[in-house]
Motif scaffolding. Sequence first.
Motif, PDB file in Angstrom:
ATOM      1  N   GLY A  86       0.843  -1.198   0.000  1.00  0.00           N
ATOM      2  CA  GLY A  86       0.000   0.000   0.000  1.00  0.00           C
ATOM      3  C   GLY A  86       0.877   1.245   0.000  1.00  0.00           C
ATOM      4  N   LYS A  87       0.289   2.352   0.381  1.00  0.00           N
ATOM      5  CA  LYS A  87       1.027   3.612   0.447  1.00  0.00           C
ATOM      6  C   LYS A  87       1.732   3.699   1.800  1.00  0.00           C
ATOM      7  CE  LYS A  87       0.449   8.583  -0.141  1.00  0.00           C
ATOM      8  NZ  LYS A  87      -0.538   9.685  -0.251  1.00  0.00           N
ATOM      9  N   GLU A  88       3.043   3.483   1.812  1.00  0.00           N
ATOM     10  CA  GLU A  88       3.855   3.458   3.036  1.00  0.00           C
ATOM     11  C   GLU A  88       3.323   2.444   4.052  1.00  0.00           C
ATOM     12  OE1 GLU A  88       4.082   7.452   4.465  1.00  0.00           O
ATOM     13  OE2 GLU A  88       5.474   8.088   2.901  1.00  0.00           O
ATOM     14  N   CYS A  89       2.745   1.361   3.555  1.00  0.00           N
ATOM     15  CA  CYS A  89       2.263   0.299   4.442  1.00  0.00           C
ATOM     16  C   CYS A  89       2.217  -1.018   3.662  1.00  0.00           C
ATOM     17  CB  CYS A  89       0.878   0.630   5.010  1.00  0.00           C
ATOM     18  SG  CYS A  89      -0.379   0.901   3.755  1.00  0.00           S
ATOM     19  N   VAL A  90       2.202  -2.113   4.394  1.00  0.00           N
ATOM     20  CA  VAL A  90       2.055  -3.431   3.774  1.00  0.00           C
ATOM     21  C   VAL A  90       1.034  -4.242   4.578  1.00  0.00           C
ATOM     22  CG1 VAL A  90       4.302  -3.699   2.655  1.00  0.00           C
ATOM     23  CG2 VAL A  90       4.082  -4.245   5.057  1.00  0.00           C
ATOM     24  N   LYS A 129       2.584   1.665  13.567  1.00  0.00           N
ATOM     25  CA  LYS A 129       1.902   0.613  14.329  1.00  0.00           C
ATOM     26  C   LYS A 129       1.651  -0.635  13.480  1.00  0.00           C
ATOM     27  CE  LYS A 129      -2.484   2.799  13.179  1.00  0.00           C
ATOM     28  NZ  LYS A 129      -3.665   3.493  13.635  1.00  0.00           N
ATOM     29  N   VAL A 130       1.224  -1.693  14.183  1.00  0.00           N
ATOM     30  CA  VAL A 130       0.790  -2.932  13.530  1.00  0.00           C
ATOM     31  C   VAL A 130      -0.678  -3.144  13.898  1.00  0.00           C
ATOM     32  CG1 VAL A 130       1.058  -5.432  13.422  1.00  0.00           C
ATOM     33  CG2 VAL A 130       3.071  -3.985  13.676  1.00  0.00           C
ATOM     34  N   ILE A 131      -1.509  -3.319  12.882  1.00  0.00           N
ATOM     35  CA  ILE A 131      -2.925  -3.590  13.119  1.00  0.00           C
ATOM     36  C   ILE A 131      -3.170  -5.062  12.814  1.00  0.00           C
ATOM     37  CG2 ILE A 131      -5.300  -3.011  12.449  1.00  0.00           C
ATOM     38  CD1 ILE A 131      -3.973  -0.365  11.247  1.00  0.00           C
ATOM     39  N   LYS A 132      -3.726  -5.780  13.797  1.00  0.00           N
ATOM     40  CA  LYS A 132      -4.044  -7.199  13.590  1.00  0.00           C
ATOM     41  C   LYS A 132      -5.549  -7.390  13.746  1.00  0.00           C
ATOM     42  CE  LYS A 132      -3.652 -11.800  15.516  1.00  0.00           C
ATOM     43  NZ  LYS A 132      -3.328 -12.607  16.693  1.00  0.00           N
ATOM     44  N   ARG A 133      -6.155  -8.079  12.769  1.00  0.00           N
ATOM     45  CA  ARG A 133      -7.583  -8.372  12.853  1.00  0.00           C
ATOM     46  C   ARG A 133      -7.821  -9.831  12.487  1.00  0.00           C
ATOM     47  NH1 ARG A 133      -8.765  -2.869   9.925  1.00  0.00           N
ATOM     48  NH2 ARG A 133      -8.920  -1.490  11.719  1.00  0.00           N
ATOM     49  N   THR A 134      -8.688 -10.479  13.246  1.00  0.00           N
ATOM     50  CA  THR A 134      -9.080 -11.869  12.955  1.00  0.00           C
ATOM     51  C   THR A 134     -10.503 -11.840  12.415  1.00  0.00           C
ATOM     52  OG1 THR A 134      -7.688 -12.603  14.784  1.00  0.00           O
ATOM     53  CG2 THR A 134      -9.268 -14.189  13.912  1.00  0.00           C
ATOM     54  N   LEU A 135     -10.692 -12.461  11.265  1.00  0.00           N
ATOM     55  CA  LEU A 135     -11.984 -12.438  10.588  1.00  0.00           C
ATOM     56  C   LEU A 135     -12.634 -13.809  10.587  1.00  0.00           C
ATOM     57  CD1 LEU A 135     -10.767 -10.479   7.437  1.00  0.00           C
ATOM     58  CD2 LEU A 135     -11.731  -9.505   9.511  1.00  0.00           C
ATOM     59  N   LYS A 136     -13.954 -13.829  10.634  1.00  0.00           N
ATOM     60  CA  LYS A 136     -14.679 -15.101  10.525  1.00  0.00           C
ATOM     61  C   LYS A 136     -14.884 -15.431   9.053  1.00  0.00           C
ATOM     62  CE  LYS A 136     -17.132 -15.025  14.918  1.00  0.00           C
ATOM     63  NZ  LYS A 136     -18.444 -14.987  15.599  1.00  0.00           N
ATOM     64  N   GLY A 137     -14.875 -16.694   8.756  1.00  0.00           N
ATOM     65  CA  GLY A 137     -15.099 -17.132   7.380  1.00  0.00           C
ATOM     66  C   GLY A 137     -16.048 -18.308   7.351  1.00  0.00           C
ATOM     67  N   ARG A 138     -16.351 -18.787   6.173  1.00  0.00           N
ATOM     68  CA  ARG A 138     -17.233 -19.963   6.057  1.00  0.00           C
ATOM     69  C   ARG A 138     -16.569 -21.194   6.669  1.00  0.00           C
ATOM     70  NH1 ARG A 138     -19.713 -20.284   0.059  1.00  0.00           N
ATOM     71  NH2 ARG A 138     -20.007 -22.409   0.820  1.00  0.00           N
ATOM     72  N   VAL A 181      -1.750  -5.431   9.169  1.00  0.00           N
ATOM     73  CA  VAL A 181      -1.367  -4.260   8.375  1.00  0.00           C
ATOM     74  C   VAL A 181      -0.244  -3.558   9.120  1.00  0.00           C
ATOM     75  CG1 VAL A 181      -2.107  -2.087   7.358  1.00  0.00           C
ATOM     76  CG2 VAL A 181      -3.693  -4.005   7.435  1.00  0.00           C
ATOM     77  N   LEU A 182       0.881  -3.368   8.442  1.00  0.00           N
ATOM     78  CA  LEU A 182       2.070  -2.777   9.060  1.00  0.00           C
ATOM     79  C   LEU A 182       2.305  -1.383   8.499  1.00  0.00           C
ATOM     80  CD1 LEU A 182       4.715  -3.106  10.745  1.00  0.00           C
ATOM     81  CD2 LEU A 182       5.713  -4.210   8.747  1.00  0.00           C
ATOM     82  N   THR A 183       2.269  -0.376   9.373  1.00  0.00           N
ATOM     83  CA  THR A 183       2.623   0.994   8.985  1.00  0.00           C
ATOM     84  C   THR A 183       3.862   1.396   9.772  1.00  0.00           C
ATOM     85  OG1 THR A 183       1.360   2.112  10.724  1.00  0.00           O
ATOM     86  CG2 THR A 183       0.153   1.492   8.726  1.00  0.00           C
ATOM     87  N   LYS A 184       4.400   2.586   9.479  1.00  0.00           N
ATOM     88  CA  LYS A 184       5.628   2.983  10.188  1.00  0.00           C
ATOM     89  C   LYS A 184       5.381   3.270  11.670  1.00  0.00           C
ATOM     90  CE  LYS A 184       5.587   7.885   8.769  1.00  0.00           C
ATOM     91  NZ  LYS A 184       4.421   7.938   7.875  1.00  0.00           N
ATOM     92  N   GLU A 236      -4.375   3.422   1.111  1.00  0.00           N
ATOM     93  CA  GLU A 236      -4.176   3.791   2.515  1.00  0.00           C
ATOM     94  C   GLU A 236      -4.347   2.539   3.385  1.00  0.00           C
ATOM     95  OE1 GLU A 236      -3.196   6.676   3.657  1.00  0.00           O
ATOM     96  OE2 GLU A 236      -3.297   7.739   1.745  1.00  0.00           O
ATOM     97  N   PRO A 237      -3.827   2.549   4.643  1.00  0.00           N
ATOM     98  CA  PRO A 237      -3.868   1.333   5.474  1.00  0.00           C
ATOM     99  C   PRO A 237      -5.247   0.678   5.597  1.00  0.00           C
ATOM    100  CG  PRO A 237      -2.460   2.961   6.506  1.00  0.00           C
ATOM    101  CD  PRO A 237      -3.043   3.615   5.294  1.00  0.00           C
ATOM    102  N   GLU A 238      -6.298   1.465   5.833  1.00  0.00           N
ATOM    103  CA  GLU A 238      -7.634   0.879   5.981  1.00  0.00           C
ATOM    104  C   GLU A 238      -8.138   0.273   4.672  1.00  0.00           C
ATOM    105  OE1 GLU A 238      -9.762   0.115   8.462  1.00  0.00           O
ATOM    106  OE2 GLU A 238      -8.087   0.630   9.745  1.00  0.00           O
ATOM    107  N   ASP A 239      -7.874   0.973   3.567  1.00  0.00           N
ATOM    108  CA  ASP A 239      -8.284   0.444   2.261  1.00  0.00           C
ATOM    109  C   ASP A 239      -7.481  -0.810   1.908  1.00  0.00           C
ATOM    110  OD1 ASP A 239     -10.075   2.548   1.923  1.00  0.00           O
ATOM    111  OD2 ASP A 239      -8.534   3.839   1.063  1.00  0.00           O
ATOM    112  N   LEU A 240      -6.207  -0.804   2.290  1.00  0.00           N
ATOM    113  CA  LEU A 240      -5.349  -1.966   2.037  1.00  0.00           C
ATOM    114  C   LEU A 240      -5.849  -3.174   2.826  1.00  0.00           C
ATOM    115  CD1 LEU A 240      -2.758  -3.046   0.647  1.00  0.00           C
ATOM    116  CD2 LEU A 240      -1.520  -2.409   2.723  1.00  0.00           C
TER     117      LEU A 240
END
Length: 208
Positions: free
Chosen positions: A16-20, A197-206, A192-195, A162-166
């Motif tokens: 992403g933009k300055e994020c992965v 912070k690190v954002i971690k989210r766990t999602l439910k799936g089928r 999601v890694l930005t300069k 951007e991080p949220e869109d990524l």
Amino acid sequence: MSIMEYNGGSVIAMVGKECVAIASDLRLGNQALGISSNFQKIFQMTDRIFLGLPGLATDVTTLKETFRFRVNMYTIKEERELEPETFAHMVSSALYERRFGPYFIEPVMCGLQKTHDGSYKPFIAATDLIGCLNFAKDFVVAGTASSKLFGVAEGLWEPDLEPEDLFETCAQTLLNAVDRDAYSGWGAEVYVLTKDKVIKRTLKGRMD
């Protein structure tokens, strides 16, 4: 049956933009038999490097500890933090050492590379079983759903997200791709890694 499909699982990394971002499913199976729905495939190696390990579950555990040891040894010897590109070459050489009896793993790496002017540049890479590196400017995929991940990512990914869109793009790519693969799925884990912070989210799936 390929040994790479024995336990299932898929990983994707995106720029992403300055994020992965890096995401994996949470399924551990014995072919079509489900064993666990919270099997971790993504590991934080340093503050700025993440590693995804899809493949044979026993080799995931082995390589996670091998790379953790090598990163720690590098930090002690060099007295500086490991850069993502250096880490990618470390992973590549570790796999190539075992090329005649390889680990059944296709690592996916992502991180923020420090540039000469002090800013951070997104970095992603993946390797095959014997460490052949594949650098990309958009996304890299690996695992049993990789062909589906390519298709969905081609349609959804855009430059400079951007991080949220990524996060949204990476999460939707993974969830939609693993729905079409019997050996992957059962929820997802997205980092999601930005300069800053690190954002971690766990999602439910089928779960079917």
